[in-house]
Design an enzyme around this catalytic site. Structure first.
Site, PDB file in Angstrom:
ATOM      1  N   TYR A  73       0.871  -1.184   0.000  1.00 14.07           N
ATOM      2  CA  TYR A  73       0.000   0.000   0.000  1.00 14.07           C
ATOM      3  C   TYR A  73       0.902   1.226   0.000  1.00 14.07           C
ATOM      4  O   TYR A  73       2.073   1.154  -0.373  1.00 14.07           O
ATOM      5  CB  TYR A  73      -0.912  -0.131   1.246  1.00 14.07           C
ATOM      6  CG  TYR A  73      -1.981   0.901   1.413  1.00 14.07           C
ATOM      7  CD1 TYR A  73      -2.991   1.041   0.463  1.00 14.07           C
ATOM      8  CD2 TYR A  73      -1.988   1.734   2.536  1.00 14.07           C
ATOM      9  CE1 TYR A  73      -3.982   2.000   0.634  1.00 14.07           C
ATOM     10  CE2 TYR A  73      -2.992   2.684   2.699  1.00 14.07           C
ATOM     11  CZ  TYR A  73      -3.983   2.816   1.745  1.00 14.07           C
ATOM     12  OH  TYR A  73      -4.953   3.753   1.909  1.00 14.07           O
ATOM     13  N   ARG A 113      -6.156  10.924 -10.668  1.00 17.60           N
ATOM     14  CA  ARG A 113      -5.449  11.579  -9.555  1.00 17.60           C
ATOM     15  C   ARG A 113      -4.998  10.505  -8.572  1.00 17.60           C
ATOM     16  O   ARG A 113      -5.589  10.295  -7.530  1.00 17.60           O
ATOM     17  CB  ARG A 113      -6.379  12.602  -8.880  1.00 17.60           C
ATOM     18  CG  ARG A 113      -5.666  13.611  -7.996  1.00 17.60           C
ATOM     19  CD  ARG A 113      -6.250  13.560  -6.581  1.00 17.60           C
ATOM     20  NE  ARG A 113      -5.858  12.339  -5.906  1.00 17.60           N
ATOM     21  CZ  ARG A 113      -6.480  11.818  -4.864  1.00 17.60           C
ATOM     22  NH1 ARG A 113      -7.554  12.349  -4.373  1.00 17.60           N
ATOM     23  NH2 ARG A 113      -6.043  10.702  -4.292  1.00 17.60           N
ATOM     24  N   LYS A 132      -6.070  -1.336  -2.313  1.00 14.26           N
ATOM     25  CA  LYS A 132      -7.167  -1.027  -1.375  1.00 14.26           C
ATOM     26  C   LYS A 132      -7.936  -2.311  -1.049  1.00 14.26           C
ATOM     27  O   LYS A 132      -8.294  -2.563   0.100  1.00 14.26           O
ATOM     28  CB  LYS A 132      -8.124  -0.003  -1.992  1.00 14.26           C
ATOM     29  CG  LYS A 132      -7.512   1.383  -2.196  1.00 14.26           C
ATOM     30  CD  LYS A 132      -7.615   2.255  -0.947  1.00 14.26           C
ATOM     31  CE  LYS A 132      -6.882   3.575  -1.155  1.00 14.26           C
ATOM     32  NZ  LYS A 132      -6.839   4.404   0.043  1.00 14.26           N
ATOM     33  N   GLU A 177     -12.281   5.831  -6.059  1.00  9.88           N
ATOM     34  CA  GLU A 177     -10.937   6.064  -5.545  1.00  9.88           C
ATOM     35  C   GLU A 177     -10.098   6.837  -6.549  1.00  9.88           C
ATOM     36  O   GLU A 177     -10.006   6.462  -7.717  1.00  9.88           O
ATOM     37  CB  GLU A 177     -10.285   4.696  -5.267  1.00  9.88           C
ATOM     38  CG  GLU A 177      -8.991   4.764  -4.504  1.00  9.88           C
ATOM     39  CD  GLU A 177      -9.163   5.152  -3.043  1.00  9.88           C
ATOM     40  OE1 GLU A 177     -10.016   4.567  -2.352  1.00  9.88           O
ATOM     41  OE2 GLU A 177      -8.431   6.063  -2.596  1.00  9.88           O
ATOM     42  N   ASP A 178      -9.483   7.889  -6.069  1.00 10.94           N
ATOM     43  CA  ASP A 178      -8.481   8.622  -6.852  1.00 10.94           C
ATOM     44  C   ASP A 178      -8.990   9.124  -8.202  1.00 10.94           C
ATOM     45  O   ASP A 178      -8.277   9.076  -9.217  1.00 10.94           O
ATOM     46  CB  ASP A 178      -7.188   7.795  -6.974  1.00 10.94           C
ATOM     47  CG  ASP A 178      -6.486   7.654  -5.618  1.00 10.94           C
ATOM     48  OD1 ASP A 178      -7.052   8.116  -4.601  1.00 10.94           O
ATOM     49  OD2 ASP A 178      -5.377   7.099  -5.560  1.00 10.94           O
ATOM     50  N   ASP A 213     -13.653   7.268  -1.057  1.00 10.70           N
ATOM     51  CA  ASP A 213     -12.633   7.087  -0.029  1.00 10.70           C
ATOM     52  C   ASP A 213     -11.841   8.370   0.215  1.00 10.70           C
ATOM     53  O   ASP A 213     -11.469   8.670   1.343  1.00 10.70           O
ATOM     54  CB  ASP A 213     -11.693   5.970  -0.501  1.00 10.70           C
ATOM     55  CG  ASP A 213     -10.752   5.509   0.578  1.00 10.70           C
ATOM     56  OD1 ASP A 213     -11.142   5.507   1.753  1.00 10.70           O
ATOM     57  OD2 ASP A 213      -9.619   5.135   0.236  1.00 10.70           O
ATOM     58  N   ASP A 214     -11.574   9.120  -0.850  1.00  5.92           N
ATOM     59  CA  ASP A 214     -10.737  10.317  -0.714  1.00  5.92           C
ATOM     60  C   ASP A 214     -11.492  11.471  -0.067  1.00  5.92           C
ATOM     61  O   ASP A 214     -10.895  12.294   0.620  1.00  5.92           O
ATOM     62  CB  ASP A 214     -10.199  10.731  -2.086  1.00  5.92           C
ATOM     63  CG  ASP A 214      -9.432   9.586  -2.715  1.00  5.92           C
ATOM     64  OD1 ASP A 214      -8.412   9.193  -2.148  1.00  5.92           O
ATOM     65  OD2 ASP A 214      -9.897   9.050  -3.745  1.00  5.92           O
ATOM     66  N   ASN A 223      -0.026  12.184   0.007  1.00  5.97           N
ATOM     67  CA  ASN A 223       0.674  10.927  -0.260  1.00  5.97           C
ATOM     68  C   ASN A 223       1.253  10.920  -1.660  1.00  5.97           C
ATOM     69  O   ASN A 223       0.713  11.598  -2.529  1.00  5.97           O
ATOM     70  CB  ASN A 223      -0.314   9.752  -0.128  1.00  5.97           C
ATOM     71  CG  ASN A 223      -0.844   9.605   1.272  1.00  5.97           C
ATOM     72  OD1 ASN A 223      -0.112   9.734   2.229  1.00  5.97           O
ATOM     73  ND2 ASN A 223      -2.138   9.353   1.389  1.00  5.97           N
ATOM     74  N   ASN A 257      -4.405   7.797   7.773  1.00  8.39           N
ATOM     75  CA  ASN A 257      -4.669   7.314   6.410  1.00  8.39           C
ATOM     76  C   ASN A 257      -6.028   6.644   6.402  1.00  8.39           C
ATOM     77  O   ASN A 257      -6.401   5.953   7.360  1.00  8.39           O
ATOM     78  CB  ASN A 257      -3.575   6.316   6.017  1.00  8.39           C
ATOM     79  CG  ASN A 257      -3.670   5.913   4.557  1.00  8.39           C
ATOM     80  OD1 ASN A 257      -4.632   5.276   4.156  1.00  8.39           O
ATOM     81  ND2 ASN A 257      -2.675   6.306   3.776  1.00  8.39           N
TER      82      ASN A 257
HETATM   83  O1  LIG Z   1      -4.080   5.644  -0.716  1.00  6.44           O
HETATM   84  C1  LIG Z   1      -3.762   6.284   0.314  1.00  6.44           C
HETATM   85  O2  LIG Z   1      -2.750   6.071   0.967  1.00  6.44           O
HETATM   86  C2  LIG Z   1      -4.709   7.340   0.815  1.00  6.44           C
HETATM   87  C3  LIG Z   1      -5.520   7.856  -0.292  1.00  6.44           C
HETATM   88  O3  LIG Z   1      -6.629   7.436  -0.534  1.00  6.44           O
HETATM   89  C4  LIG Z   1      -4.897   8.815  -1.204  1.00  6.44           C
HETATM   90  O4  LIG Z   1      -3.813   9.358  -0.914  1.00  6.44           O
HETATM   91  O5  LIG Z   1      -5.495   9.043  -2.257  1.00  6.44           O
HETATM   92 MG   LIG Z   2      -7.116   7.674  -2.586  1.00  6.39          MG
END
Ligand SMILES: O=C([O-])CC(=O)C(=O)O
Ligand SMILES: [Mg+2]
Length: 496
Positions: A44, A97, A115, A187-188, A210-211, A352, A396
């Site tokens: 991760y 992203r 994840k 996510e992202d 999640d973000d 991160n 996190n």
């Molecule tokens: O993945 C991770 O460590 C935390 C997160 O969701 C990100 O930074 O987008």
């Molecule tokens: Mg993320």
């Protein structure tokens, strides 16, 4: 572990872990669970970030499902190609992203894969019930477009109608194929899609970003724990964020909701205690017209200020939170200013991976002369300062999404409600102990994470039942026990 430790290059450890996941899934999870603190940074954040950057050249076999623009019109058919039928959690990205690293296109697949391995290892969701998906609409990353090993469509990103039609088809296909109770974790995604996708699909689907929401829930937990440690209430603080994207505004909004819930002040009054700085300076009333919609609620009456340092000096926050995606932005001057008007400044540098963190743990402790209550998104080692050892917490979303998802799955929830996020925050904040506080740590260590996930799951499920959103009936009497009994454990069967 002996073999893994023989690799000194972190990416080689990542590759070895991915090979193990492919070769012997049960052993992969056994290893990850038993050595969680050592292996989390490998599978991760932060190493997964480097893995995504180099994904094309370390690629072996597809670990998830790719849905590309070329699949338009047959997304349901593509979904049906996945060998597992009974799916409980999907993590989906479009790679625009990835962490703070930006657009990595299709190579963002490392994130849903990582994840979901935490959904299983930390949250006990069966591996076969997890489905990583990457939506490939192209990439605007020139380096990748010119990279001979790039694994995705070689075109610039589709936007507007073309993009939204593919996403709509995908979301429809997910519901058609897996029903109402599959959790879809976004996510992202980039800011310009993330908020709109969440708002649109939270009405019709079981979705969680999640973000925005996961990060918010964890950071709120960290704040509640920090205030237990140093005294004071949420409402007594002044908050300043650097970064007004998904994480920044998501956290700000959840703090305001929690504050409002406990004081009965209107949410809008609570938002007034929270200030955000974006790349153009402090969010203020005079900039409101030109701001993206998710920033507007935090544009308050104030003169325009261009830099973070000016904002720190003028607002005098007690809590400083970095969610900018840009490293090294909490400078010595910024931290020294925080320490000059706060006995115990709360400083979270959340971006991160490690290279994008607003400051390091060592910088936070040294520049504040050991007074900062510090947490970061990526892990940092403990720091010695004037004979005392400080252990930084890792704020996190990995603390929350596995337990949150487990709670949703075991209650058969059909929608996500903000109160379920608040329940997760409160559950996590309660897990930090005096022993943790004595080391400056506001999060419990990851070693106990499966127990923590069960507690979070129970609180989230309880809230889902209270809200009438749970479909698994009757409601179990002891939700913690029930959550624990549902968790996957990597054991070999005994055939004797
Ligand atoms: O993945 C991770 O460590 C935390 C997160 O969701 C990100 O930074 O987008
Ligand atoms: Mg993320």
């Amino acid at each position: 572990m002996h073999n893994l430790r023989s690799y000194t290059v972190p990416l080689h450890r990542y590759i070895a872990m991915m090979d193990l996941q492919e070769r012997n899934e049960r052993l992969f999870y056994k290893l990850l669970i038993d050595n969680v603190e050592e292996l989390l940074p490998v599978v991760y954040t932060p190493v997964v970030g480097e893995a995504c950057q180099k994904y094309g050249s370390i690629y072996r076999r597809p670990q998830g499902l790719y849905i590309s623009l070329k699949d338009k019109g047959k997304v349901l058919e593509v979904l049906k190609n996945w060998p597992e039928r009974s799916i409980q959690v999907i993590v989906v990205t479009d790679g625009e992203r990835i962490l703070g690293l930006g657009d990595l296109g299709c190579q963002g697949m490392g994130i849903p894969v990582g994840k979901l391995s935490l959904y299983t290892a930390l949250g006990g969701v069966r591996p076969s019930a997890c489905l990583p998906i990457t939506i490939d609409v192209g990439t605007n990353n020139e380096t990748l477009l010119n990279d001979e090993y790039y694994i995705g469509l070689r075109q610039r990103r589709a936007t507007g109608e073309e993009y939204h039609e593919l996403l709509q088809e995908f979301m429809n296909a997910v519901k058609q194929n897996y029903g109402e109770k599959v959790l879809v974790q976004f996510e992202d995604f980039a800011n310009h899609n993330a908020f709109d996708l969440l708002a649109k699909y939270s009405k019709s689907h079981l979705v969680f970003n999640d973000d925005i929401q996961g990060t918010a829930s964890v950071v709120l937990a960290g704040l509640l724990a920090a205030l237990r440690m140093i005294g004071g209430g949420l409402v007594d603080q002044t908050y300043l964020f650097l970064g007004a994207g998904e994480a920044g505004t998501g956290i700000a909004e959840l703090i305001a909701l929690e504050m409002s819930k406990h004081t009965e002040l209107p949410v809008d009054d609570c938002r007034k205690k929270i200030w955000l700085v974006d790349s153009k300076g402090l969010l203020v009333e005079s900039r409101k017209e030109s701001l993206q919609h998710f920033k507007k609620p935090f544009a308050h009456e104030h003169e325009e200020l261009k830099t973070l340092l000016e904002a720190v000096q003028s607002i005098k926050p007690t809590v400083l939170i970095g969610t900018s995606g840009v490293g090294k932005t909490f400078t010595q001057e910024v931290i020294e200013a925080m320490a000059s008007f706060n006995e115990k400044p709360v400083i979270f540098s959340l971006s991160n991976p490690t290279s994008h963190s607003e400051c390091t743990a060592e910088e936070a402790y040294t520049w504040s002369k050991g007074t900062a209550v510090f947490a970061s998104g990526s892990p940092f080692d403990p720091v010695e300062y004037e004979g005392k050892t400080f252990v930084p917490g890792q704020s996190n979303n990995a603390y929350v999404f596995p337990g949150f998802g487990l709670g949703v799955v075991i209650s058969g929830a059909i929608r996500v409600h903000d109160d379920m996020l608040l329940a997760a925050s409160e559950a996590l904040a309660e897990e930090a102990t005096q022993e943790n506080f004595d080391k400056g740590l506001i999060f419990p260590p990851f070693t106990n994470i499966r127990k923590i996930s069960a507690s979070i799951a129970a609180k989230v499920a309880a809230k889902a039942y209270d809200l009438g959103l749970a479909s698994r009936l009757p409601r179990p009497d002891d939700l913690v026990k029930y959550a624990e009994s549902c968790m996957y454990t990597p054991l070999y069967r005994s055939y004797r």
